[in-house]
Motif scaffolding. Structure first.
Motif, PDB file in Angstrom:
ATOM      1  N   ARG A  27      59.233 -10.738  61.326  1.00 40.78           N
ATOM      2  CA  ARG A  27      58.731 -12.089  62.436  1.00 40.78           C
ATOM      3  C   ARG A  27      58.299 -13.412  61.587  1.00 40.78           C
ATOM      4  NH1 ARG A  27      54.056  -9.865  66.186  1.00 40.78           N
ATOM      5  NH2 ARG A  27      53.229  -9.199  64.189  1.00 40.78           N
ATOM      6  N   THR A  28      57.967 -12.996  60.245  1.00 39.88           N
ATOM      7  CA  THR A  28      57.669 -14.345  59.632  1.00 39.88           C
ATOM      8  C   THR A  28      58.516 -14.541  58.375  1.00 39.88           C
ATOM      9  OG1 THR A  28      55.978 -13.048  58.575  1.00 39.88           O
ATOM     10  CG2 THR A  28      55.113 -14.231  60.522  1.00 39.88           C
ATOM     11  N   LEU A  29      59.853 -14.409  58.424  1.00 37.92           N
ATOM     12  CA  LEU A  29      60.624 -14.627  57.365  1.00 37.92           C
ATOM     13  C   LEU A  29      60.522 -15.757  56.746  1.00 37.92           C
ATOM     14  CD1 LEU A  29      63.975 -12.988  58.546  1.00 37.92           C
ATOM     15  CD2 LEU A  29      62.430 -11.950  56.897  1.00 37.92           C
ATOM     16  N   SER A  30      60.026 -17.029  57.409  1.00 35.55           N
ATOM     17  CA  SER A  30      60.175 -18.081  56.672  1.00 35.55           C
ATOM     18  C   SER A  30      59.006 -18.288  55.442  1.00 35.55           C
ATOM     19  CB  SER A  30      59.779 -19.274  57.802  1.00 35.55           C
ATOM     20  OG  SER A  30      58.640 -19.025  58.336  1.00 35.55           O
ATOM     21  N   ARG A  31      58.110 -17.412  55.519  1.00 34.96           N
ATOM     22  CA  ARG A  31      56.934 -17.366  54.778  1.00 34.96           C
ATOM     23  C   ARG A  31      57.235 -16.609  53.291  1.00 34.96           C
ATOM     24  NH1 ARG A  31      52.355 -14.856  58.126  1.00 34.96           N
ATOM     25  NH2 ARG A  31      51.135 -15.160  56.026  1.00 34.96           N
ATOM     26  N   TYR A  32      58.317 -16.003  53.194  1.00 34.33           N
ATOM     27  CA  TYR A  32      58.679 -15.099  52.295  1.00 34.33           C
ATOM     28  C   TYR A  32      59.665 -15.717  51.055  1.00 34.33           C
ATOM     29  CZ  TYR A  32      56.721 -11.081  54.415  1.00 34.33           C
ATOM     30  OH  TYR A  32      55.794  -9.949  55.230  1.00 34.33           O
ATOM     31  N   THR A  33      59.402 -15.294  50.039  1.00 35.23           N
ATOM     32  CA  THR A  33      60.294 -15.221  48.972  1.00 35.23           C
ATOM     33  C   THR A  33      61.164 -14.246  48.805  1.00 35.23           C
ATOM     34  OG1 THR A  33      58.585 -16.805  47.489  1.00 35.23           O
ATOM     35  CG2 THR A  33      60.760 -15.692  46.339  1.00 35.23           C
ATOM     36  N   MET A  34      62.583 -14.687  48.573  1.00 38.72           N
ATOM     37  CA  MET A  34      63.562 -13.537  48.572  1.00 38.72           C
ATOM     38  C   MET A  34      64.114 -13.284  47.259  1.00 38.72           C
ATOM     39  SD  MET A  34      63.350 -12.218  51.678  1.00 38.72           S
ATOM     40  CE  MET A  34      64.790 -11.063  51.605  1.00 38.72           C
ATOM     41  N   GLY A  35      64.257 -12.314  46.777  1.00 39.14           N
ATOM     42  CA  GLY A  35      64.685 -12.129  45.231  1.00 39.14           C
ATOM     43  C   GLY A  35      65.771 -11.028  45.092  1.00 39.14           C
ATOM     44  N   TRP A  36      66.749 -11.178  44.361  1.00 40.32           N
ATOM     45  CA  TRP A  36      67.739 -10.316  43.783  1.00 40.32           C
ATOM     46  C   TRP A  36      67.112  -9.773  42.599  1.00 40.32           C
ATOM     47  CZ3 TRP A  36      71.303  -8.135  46.878  1.00 40.32           C
ATOM     48  CH2 TRP A  36      71.692  -8.924  48.145  1.00 40.32           C
ATOM     49  N   PHE A  37      67.094  -8.514  42.319  1.00 35.13           N
ATOM     50  CA  PHE A  37      67.062  -7.694  40.997  1.00 35.13           C
ATOM     51  C   PHE A  37      68.406  -6.779  40.667  1.00 35.13           C
ATOM     52  CE2 PHE A  37      62.685  -8.618  39.838  1.00 35.13           C
ATOM     53  CZ  PHE A  37      62.161  -9.440  41.103  1.00 35.13           C
ATOM     54  N   ARG A  38      68.436  -6.399  39.575  1.00 35.02           N
ATOM     55  CA  ARG A  38      69.502  -5.378  39.223  1.00 35.02           C
ATOM     56  C   ARG A  38      68.964  -4.348  38.250  1.00 35.02           C
ATOM     57  NH1 ARG A  38      73.597  -9.228  35.930  1.00 35.02           N
ATOM     58  NH2 ARG A  38      72.662  -9.615  34.135  1.00 35.02           N
ATOM     59  N   GLN A  39      69.445  -3.163  38.369  1.00 33.60           N
ATOM     60  CA  GLN A  39      68.963  -1.969  37.347  1.00 33.60           C
ATOM     61  C   GLN A  39      70.120  -1.395  36.742  1.00 33.60           C
ATOM     62  OE1 GLN A  39      65.978   0.459  38.736  1.00 33.60           O
ATOM     63  NE2 GLN A  39      65.398   1.163  36.598  1.00 33.60           N
ATOM     64  N   ALA A  40      70.545  -1.290  35.617  1.00 29.62           N
ATOM     65  CA  ALA A  40      71.443  -0.716  34.836  1.00 29.62           C
ATOM     66  C   ALA A  40      70.997   0.812  34.483  1.00 29.62           C
ATOM     67  CB  ALA A  40      71.994  -1.287  33.818  1.00 29.62           C
ATOM     68  N   PRO A  41      71.954   1.746  34.098  1.00 32.22           N
ATOM     69  CA  PRO A  41      71.463   2.887  33.823  1.00 32.22           C
ATOM     70  C   PRO A  41      70.857   2.983  32.570  1.00 32.22           C
ATOM     71  CG  PRO A  41      73.789   3.148  34.547  1.00 32.22           C
ATOM     72  CD  PRO A  41      73.278   1.516  34.596  1.00 32.22           C
ATOM     73  N   GLY A  42      69.620   3.617  32.309  1.00 33.82           N
ATOM     74  CA  GLY A  42      68.761   3.609  31.312  1.00 33.82           C
ATOM     75  C   GLY A  42      68.088   2.557  31.009  1.00 33.82           C
ATOM     76  N   LYS A  43      68.121   1.438  31.941  1.00 27.92           N
ATOM     77  CA  LYS A  43      67.378   0.155  31.492  1.00 27.92           C
ATOM     78  C   LYS A  43      66.244  -0.129  32.706  1.00 27.92           C
ATOM     79  CE  LYS A  43      71.205  -2.154  29.033  1.00 27.92           C
ATOM     80  NZ  LYS A  43      71.843  -3.338  28.845  1.00 27.92           N
ATOM     81  N   GLU A  44      65.580  -1.160  32.514  1.00 29.03           N
ATOM     82  CA  GLU A  44      64.487  -1.497  33.274  1.00 29.03           C
ATOM     83  C   GLU A  44      65.024  -2.427  34.371  1.00 29.03           C
ATOM     84  OE1 GLU A  44      60.542  -1.079  30.523  1.00 29.03           O
ATOM     85  OE2 GLU A  44      61.020  -3.092  31.460  1.00 29.03           O
ATOM     86  N   ARG A  45      64.455  -2.511  35.633  1.00 25.78           N
ATOM     87  CA  ARG A  45      64.825  -3.351  36.388  1.00 25.78           C
ATOM     88  C   ARG A  45      64.550  -4.950  35.907  1.00 25.78           C
ATOM     89  NH1 ARG A  45      63.463  -1.693  42.795  1.00 25.78           N
ATOM     90  NH2 ARG A  45      64.590   0.048  41.802  1.00 25.78           N
ATOM     91  N   GLU A  46      65.711  -5.861  36.165  1.00 28.37           N
ATOM     92  CA  GLU A  46      65.375  -7.169  35.687  1.00 28.37           C
ATOM     93  C   GLU A  46      65.589  -7.995  36.925  1.00 28.37           C
ATOM     94  OE1 GLU A  46      68.216  -8.250  32.634  1.00 28.37           O
ATOM     95  OE2 GLU A  46      70.122  -7.499  33.893  1.00 28.37           O
ATOM     96  N   TYR A  94      72.228  -3.480  42.395  1.00 28.23           N
ATOM     97  CA  TYR A  94      71.439  -4.846  42.734  1.00 28.23           C
ATOM     98  C   TYR A  94      70.731  -4.449  43.989  1.00 28.23           C
ATOM     99  CZ  TYR A  94      74.427  -7.371  39.486  1.00 28.23           C
ATOM    100  OH  TYR A  94      74.920  -7.893  38.468  1.00 28.23           O
ATOM    101  N   TYR A  95      69.442  -4.961  43.813  1.00 26.44           N
ATOM    102  CA  TYR A  95      68.245  -4.875  44.980  1.00 26.44           C
ATOM    103  C   TYR A  95      67.962  -6.129  45.594  1.00 26.44           C
ATOM    104  CZ  TYR A  95      67.665  -0.171  43.065  1.00 26.44           C
ATOM    105  OH  TYR A  95      67.861   1.138  42.402  1.00 26.44           O
ATOM    106  N   CYS A  96      67.757  -6.334  46.596  1.00 21.69           N
ATOM    107  CA  CYS A  96      67.148  -7.107  47.517  1.00 21.69           C
ATOM    108  C   CYS A  96      65.752  -7.037  47.737  1.00 21.69           C
ATOM    109  CB  CYS A  96      67.736  -7.558  48.754  1.00 21.69           C
ATOM    110  SG  CYS A  96      67.277  -9.137  49.795  1.00 21.69           S
ATOM    111  N   ALA A  97      64.889  -8.144  47.584  1.00 20.57           N
ATOM    112  CA  ALA A  97      63.381  -7.872  47.651  1.00 20.57           C
ATOM    113  C   ALA A  97      62.654  -8.762  48.376  1.00 20.57           C
ATOM    114  CB  ALA A  97      62.686  -7.589  46.298  1.00 20.57           C
ATOM    115  N   ALA A  98      61.669  -8.786  49.081  1.00 19.87           N
ATOM    116  CA  ALA A  98      60.809  -9.980  49.613  1.00 19.87           C
ATOM    117  C   ALA A  98      59.561  -9.795  49.205  1.00 19.87           C
ATOM    118  CB  ALA A  98      61.208  -9.771  51.167  1.00 19.87           C
TER     119      ALA A  98
END
Length: 124
Positions: A27-46, A94-98
């Protein structure tokens, strides 16, 4: 609360392009920051890219600057990640996050809601 679902991943040759989508609900998407992250095998999410839903400010990781573009369609409640000039090292889930309140856009721990991820594979 925000629910996000990613789509658009796949297999592409080096130099090619893909566009990822992140469909968001809440209901309040306008208040959120949206991000994209990615994680390769054996590596941390970046961190990859982020933008505030209600503003045009964007932020990119140095590794993707000039090649990737984050954008949104308010009418569809969807955030996009246009990926051009893809390299084999871009291969990852690739991950989407809010995030409702955020200090550092690049810190995964500051994001409250995550999607299930979509696989991007870039062949050489």
């Amino acid at each position: 609360q925000v629910h996000v679902v990613e789509s658009g991943g796949g297999l592409v040759q080096a130099g090619g392009s893909l566009r990822l989508s992140c469909a968001a609900s809440g209901r309040t998407l306008s208040r959120y920051t949206m991000g994209w992250f990615r994680q390769a095998p054996g590596k941390e999410r970046e961190f990859v890219a982020a933008m505030r839903w209600n503003f045009d400010s964007t932020y990119y990781a140095d590794s993707v600057k000039g090649r990737f573009t984050i954008s949104r369609d308010n009418t569809k409640n969807t955030v996009y990640l246009q990926m051009n000039s893809l390299k084999p090292e871009d291969t990852a889930v690739y991950y989407c996050a809010a995030a409702l309140r955020i200090g550092n856009w690049a810190f995964a721990r500051e994001y409250d809601y995550w999607g299930q991820g979509t696989q991007v594979t870039v062949s050489s």
